[in-house]
Design an enzyme around this catalytic site. Structure first.
Site, PDB file in Angstrom:
ATOM      1  N   ARG A 108       0.273  -9.017   8.813  1.00  0.00           N
ATOM      2  CA  ARG A 108      -1.162  -9.308   8.809  1.00  0.00           C
ATOM      3  C   ARG A 108      -1.857  -8.484   7.747  1.00  0.00           C
ATOM      4  NH1 ARG A 108      -4.312  -8.034  13.808  1.00  0.00           N
ATOM      5  NH2 ARG A 108      -2.917  -6.254  13.853  1.00  0.00           N
ATOM      6  N   SER A 177       6.101  -0.696  11.061  1.00  0.00           N
ATOM      7  CA  SER A 177       6.761  -0.473  12.358  1.00  0.00           C
ATOM      8  C   SER A 177       8.288  -0.495  12.258  1.00  0.00           C
ATOM      9  CB  SER A 177       6.255  -1.495  13.371  1.00  0.00           C
ATOM     10  OG  SER A 177       4.866  -1.360  13.517  1.00  0.00           O
ATOM     11  N   ASP A 230       1.871   1.857  15.064  1.00  0.00           N
ATOM     12  CA  ASP A 230       0.868   1.207  15.912  1.00  0.00           C
ATOM     13  C   ASP A 230       0.323   2.124  17.007  1.00  0.00           C
ATOM     14  OD1 ASP A 230       3.272   1.221  17.264  1.00  0.00           O
ATOM     15  OD2 ASP A 230       3.148  -0.833  17.978  1.00  0.00           O
TER      16      ASP A 230
END
Length: 497
Positions: A108, A177, A230
């Site tokens: 994203r 991540s 995150d």
């Protein structure tokens, strides 16, 4: 004629008696099998039990491991990674900031316009892009060029509602991540790829440098201000909305926790102490392990057959990736040893990970009198038809035992963090508020799990529970990363002076 009638009567009576005996035997057999089902259920309840005393032991063990992990590298199963985030957002941040969230087969790109204390997040926009499979196993340049091109296209669509201050570079928070050895707030080397990626020439390289070179190659003037995960992004989002946020926990497919530590309480930190006096620690708590954890034969078997035996034990008993699989393993034993679903073991029940946690949650939350949802899920996913209400009730009970253990252990983990920070007791009559920011699909969508976790934390904290607040902090990997770019902006000194 009388003899024939008498013989017929005797034969009919004998047949009826034989039939009755068969029915009684069948019932005895059925009740014997049901008794075996209940025996397995009782054993499960005992072995997965989390009485308050055990949870306190787990919390103490978590706190001890946190101390050990901060003292030296490799000193604990908890990695206690230094994140180099020493400035969490305050709410004063202003300007346009970007985020890139790369954690799987999609990534994203996101932008936010921040308006300071009064206006907060003025506007946000994002775009999601799929990564072509060939780029997941190609070269570092190919992957990052593709990402940088998508980022450049996204920047080109910036509308009039977004304002970059004159003479300034755009700044980006990068959520990556995958396992990384962090070197500074904006650099870190890739340890290994996971999730289907295998790009050999990127391993051991500074992932921010790789992205930055690609950004230059597409002619985009943008600086990577922060490399984060995150969980730290969730903490940043939590602190932005509430200055009392001290820790963040992700309870989703996987699980992790991060919290704010005093820089002086980190013996393995050898750099200059940050101005703020604080440092965010990425615990990697999924790897926590202690003798006090209530592990069962199902957990041991799952671990042995996993891709990382002996690792991520805490994650394997509390996170969304594994809860449904534990339930499947229990039901398989009941099917094999107690004929829970009839004389034939349903073939699909032997398929690992076929029973996902969202399905487990749907069955656990079934409140219909005939447990219709349970029946439908068994039919659709495991191709098991005509289940009895008794069997359905057993399944709901198994879901409850497995989910309750996970939720209560999650609460014990949070208590461990509060203990390490000395926030689990009232000191000198003071009652400072401690906010724990939570995110993840398990926490957000599995209501019974969330409610059990929150009530357990209150049970463990007693009167201190009034000062501990659980808040949902959404989209740490997106907005959280953009907020960290803002709180680590190169222009902060200019604004302060």
């Amino acid at each position: 004629m009388g003899k024939l009638a008498a013989t017929t009567t005797i034969l009919c009576a004998a047949a009826a008696t034989a039939a009755a005996v068969l029915i009684i035997r069948h019932r005895m057999k059925s009740s014997g099998k049901y008794a075996k089902t209940l025996e397995i259920l009782k054993e499960l309840e005992e072995k997965m039990g989390t009485p308050e005393a055990k949870l306190r032991q787990v919390a103490d063990a978590m706190s001890v491991e946190m101390h050990a992990g901060l003292a030296s590298e490799g000193g604990s199963k908890l990695k206690m990674l230094i994140s180099f985030v020493d400035n969490l957002p305050t709410g004063d941040e202003k300007g346009l900031f970007y985020a890139l969230d790369l954690g799987g087969t999609n990534f994203r790109v996101l932008r936010v316009q921040l308006g300071g204390k009064e206006k907060r997040v003025v506007k946000q926009e994002f775009d999601e892009v799929s990564i072509p499979p060939n780029l997941m196993v190609g070269t570092s340049d190919a992957l990052f060029d593709f990402i940088a091109s998508a980022l450049a296209k996204f920047v080109a669509t910036e509308g009039e509602d977004f304002h970059l201050s004159p003479g300034r570079q755009r700044e980006l928070g990068f959520t990556f991540s995958f396992p990384v050895k962090q070197l500074s707030i904006a650099s870190g080397t890739l340890i290994t790829w996971t999730k289907g990626f295998s790009i050999e020439d990127a391993v051991g390289e500074d992932i921010v440098a790789e992205l930055s070179k690609a950004i230059e190659r597409v002619g985009l003037d943008m600086r990577v201000a922060a490399l984060v995960n995150d969980t730290i992004g969730t903490l940043a989002g939590g602190r932005y909305n509430n200055p009392d946020a001290i820790a963040a926990v992700i309870l989703g497919t996987g699980t992790n926790a991060a919290y704010v530590e005093r820089a002086q309480a980190i013996p393995k930190w050898h750099g200059l102490l940050p101005k703020s006096g604080e440092m965010v620690i990425n615990m990697e708590w999924g790897n926590f392990r202690a003798s006090q954890l209530p592990l069962t034969e199902y957990d041991h078997a799952l671990d042995v057959e996993s891709l990382n035996p002996g690792e991520q034990i805490f994650e394997k008993i509390i996170s969304g990736m594994y809860l449904g699989e534990i339930v499947r393993r229990v039901l398989l034993r009941m099917a094999e040893e107690a004929a829970l679903f009839g004389d034939i073991v349903p073939p699909k029940l032997r398929t690992p990970f076929i029973l996902r946690t969202p399905v487990m949650s749907a069955m656990h939350h079934d409140s219909s009198s005939d447990l219709k949802v349970v029946g439908t899920k068994l039919k659709d996913i495991l191709e098991i038809t005509n289940t009895s209400l008794k069997a359905r009730k057993v399944i709901v009970e198994v879901c409850d035992i497995v989910a309750s253990r996970g939720a209560r252990l999650s609460a014990a983990g949070i208590l461990g963090i509060l203990k390490k920070l000395g926030r689990d007791v009232v000191k000198d009559g003071e009652k400072p508020t401690s906010v724990i920011s939570l995110d993840g699909g398990l926490f957000e969508h599995y209501t019974k799990f969330r409610n059990t976790m929150e009530s357990t934390l209150k049970e463990l904290l007693g009167e201190v529970g009034e000062t501990i607040v659980i808040e949902h902090s959404n989209d740490g990997s997106g907005i959280g990363a953009a907020l960290l770019a803002a709180s680590h902006s190169q222009y902060l000194e200019v604004e302060e002076s």
